[in-house]
Design a protein around this motif. Structure first.
Motif, PDB file in Angstrom:
ATOM      1  N   ARG A 173      52.663  37.336  31.248  1.00 45.74           N
ATOM      2  CA  ARG A 173      51.222  37.162  31.062  1.00 45.74           C
ATOM      3  C   ARG A 173      50.425  38.397  31.506  1.00 45.74           C
ATOM      4  N   VAL A 174      49.164  38.380  31.083  1.00 45.22           N
ATOM      5  CA  VAL A 174      48.210  39.358  31.612  1.00 45.22           C
ATOM      6  C   VAL A 174      47.361  38.599  32.624  1.00 45.22           C
ATOM      7  N   MET A 175      47.384  39.063  33.874  1.00 44.69           N
ATOM      8  CA  MET A 175      46.616  38.403  34.929  1.00 44.69           C
ATOM      9  C   MET A 175      45.395  39.252  35.261  1.00 44.69           C
ATOM     10  N   ILE A 176      44.227  38.619  35.195  1.00 44.46           N
ATOM     11  CA  ILE A 176      42.976  39.310  35.499  1.00 44.46           C
ATOM     12  C   ILE A 176      42.558  38.904  36.911  1.00 44.46           C
ATOM     13  N   LEU A 177      42.172  39.870  37.720  1.00 41.60           N
ATOM     14  CA  LEU A 177      41.676  39.569  39.066  1.00 41.60           C
ATOM     15  C   LEU A 177      40.248  40.089  39.186  1.00 41.60           C
ATOM     16  N   GLU A 178      39.284  39.154  39.338  1.00 44.61           N
ATOM     17  CA  GLU A 178      37.890  39.590  39.547  1.00 44.61           C
ATOM     18  C   GLU A 178      37.654  39.782  41.037  1.00 44.61           C
ATOM     19  N   VAL A 179      37.143  40.944  41.412  1.00 46.44           N
ATOM     20  CA  VAL A 179      36.909  41.256  42.831  1.00 46.44           C
ATOM     21  C   VAL A 179      35.439  41.593  43.053  1.00 46.44           C
ATOM     22  N   MET A 180      35.037  41.702  44.313  1.00 47.58           N
ATOM     23  CA  MET A 180      33.640  42.038  44.614  1.00 47.58           C
ATOM     24  C   MET A 180      33.374  43.520  44.336  1.00 47.58           C
TER      25      MET A 180
END
Ligand code: F6P
Length: 358
Positions: A173-180
């Motif tokens: 999979r492609v994992m997206i991580l949203e950060v501050m």
């Protein structure tokens, strides 16, 4: 001498280490430190303030959060909406300064980000001596090479990416991580490089979905079926605006949601399964790293030194491994942004990381 201490804005790992530094240095000089609760708001209810004794602050440098509490909303918010600045009404300022004088407080240490330091400037302008300590996980304050809290937040991002990688590989999979990262993409940049991301999307570099998708498909063609993508909350596609969870109300608008948009769009463009994780306030919680503990302690000690030397209106600053100071006015004028052409971005691109711009 009697000095005051408060924390303003969002919390950040290392705030208690600043308190430890301030109390330690002040106690050696025979001074008393009064801690105000919940940021500047505490100046309006001085019954809640307390003397911070060395014996009571023993061991707090390791703790996350802040024993004093903080606030990034309310009557002393100088930042509103998206980049708006407002003056704090004079009746509120007068009440706060009156309370400080009644308590016999001669100078105030304000640990906070650009909003807190902008408010601190107003205290200076109205005749009350302050010194500032720069705090923000976003690392977006000008005039200091680094703020404490940033290293701890980055470590949290790296830990999250290490975990996401194993499940990404299992499912291709492609994992997206949203950060501050409201204005600046430092957390995404350092976290993404350290955590082995294939793409890093930051506010300073508007991105094209197609370019990111091409980078992921190119990786797949080279035999890597899974990828990690880090997105700063303030990142936006070229020609589009930032994504907000909530606008209006007191204080700054709340960002959030760009990670989900990126996941959806990259799924469509690559045909791959995508999932989004939003790291949120996990980045602000927990114990500070050793780097942040040391930097924050040095900052607290330096703040006391500045008061001793009567150098008011100054902000503690970290430059070339040395803790010095700059004027608060100068510090709040300029944000510390990632240079899109700078060495760090070029190094990331050299190891194959896409920023969605080329
Ligand atoms: O400290 C700055 C920051 O971490 C920003 O990156 C983020 O937008 C904001 O705090 C979130 O603050 P709040 O605690 O109001 O959700």
């Amino acid at each position: 001498m009697k000095i005051g201490l408060l924390n303003g804005g969002g919390d950040c790992p290392g705030l208690n280490a600043v308190t430890h530094g301030v109390v330690g240095a002040a106690t050696r000089l025979g001074w008393e430190v009064i801690g105000f609760k919940e940021g500047f708001e505490g100046l309006l209810s001085p019954v809640n303030c307390k003397t911070l004794k060395r014996s009571k602050t023993e061991g707090i440098l390791k703790l996350g959060g802040t024993i004093l509490g903080t606030s990034n909303r309310g009557r002393f918010s100088s930042k509103v909406g998206e980049g708006g600045v407002r003056k704090i009404p004079s009746e509120i300022m007068n009440e706060a300064i009156g309370n400080l004088r009644e308590l016999g407080v001669e100078a105030l240490v304000c640990a906070g980000g650009d909003g807190t330091l902008t408010t601190a400037m107003q205290f200076m302008e109205e005749g009350f001596p302050v010194v500032g300590v720069p705090k923000t996980i976003d690392n977006d304050l000008g005039a200091t090479a680094m703020t404490f809290g940033f290293d701890s937040a980055t470590q949290t991002v790296v830990d999250a990416l290490d975990r996401l990688q194993t499940t990404a590989e299992s499912h291709k999979r492609v994992m997206i991580l949203e950060v501050m990262g409201r204005h600046a993409g430092w957390i995404a940049l350092y976290g993404g490089i350290g955590g082995g991301a294939s793409a890093i999307l930051i506010p300073e570099i508007p991105f094209h979905y197609q370019k990111v998708a091409e980078a992921l498909l190119d990786r797949e063609a080279r035999g890597f079926a899974s990828s990690l993508v880090v997105v700063a909350e303030g990142a936006c596609p070229a020609g589009e605006g930032k994504v907000y969870e909530e606008t209006g109300g007191a204080g700054e608008n709340r960002l959030g949601g760009v990670g989900e948009s990126v996941a959806k769009k990259l799924g469509e463009l690559t045909g791959k399964e995508t999932r989004c994780t939003t790291l949120g306030h996990l980045q602000r919680g927990g114990s500070p790293t050793s780097f942040d503990r040391v930097l924050a302690t040095r900052f607290g000690v330096k703040a006391v030194n500045l008061i001793e030397e009567k150098r008011f209106g100054r902000m503690v600053s970290y430059q070339q491994y040395h803790v010095g100071s700059v004027s608060i006015e100068k510090a709040v004028k300029k944000l510390n942004l990632v240079d899109p052409e700078g060495e760090i971005v070029r190094a990331a691109k050299s190891v194959g990381i896409s920023f969605g711009d080329e």
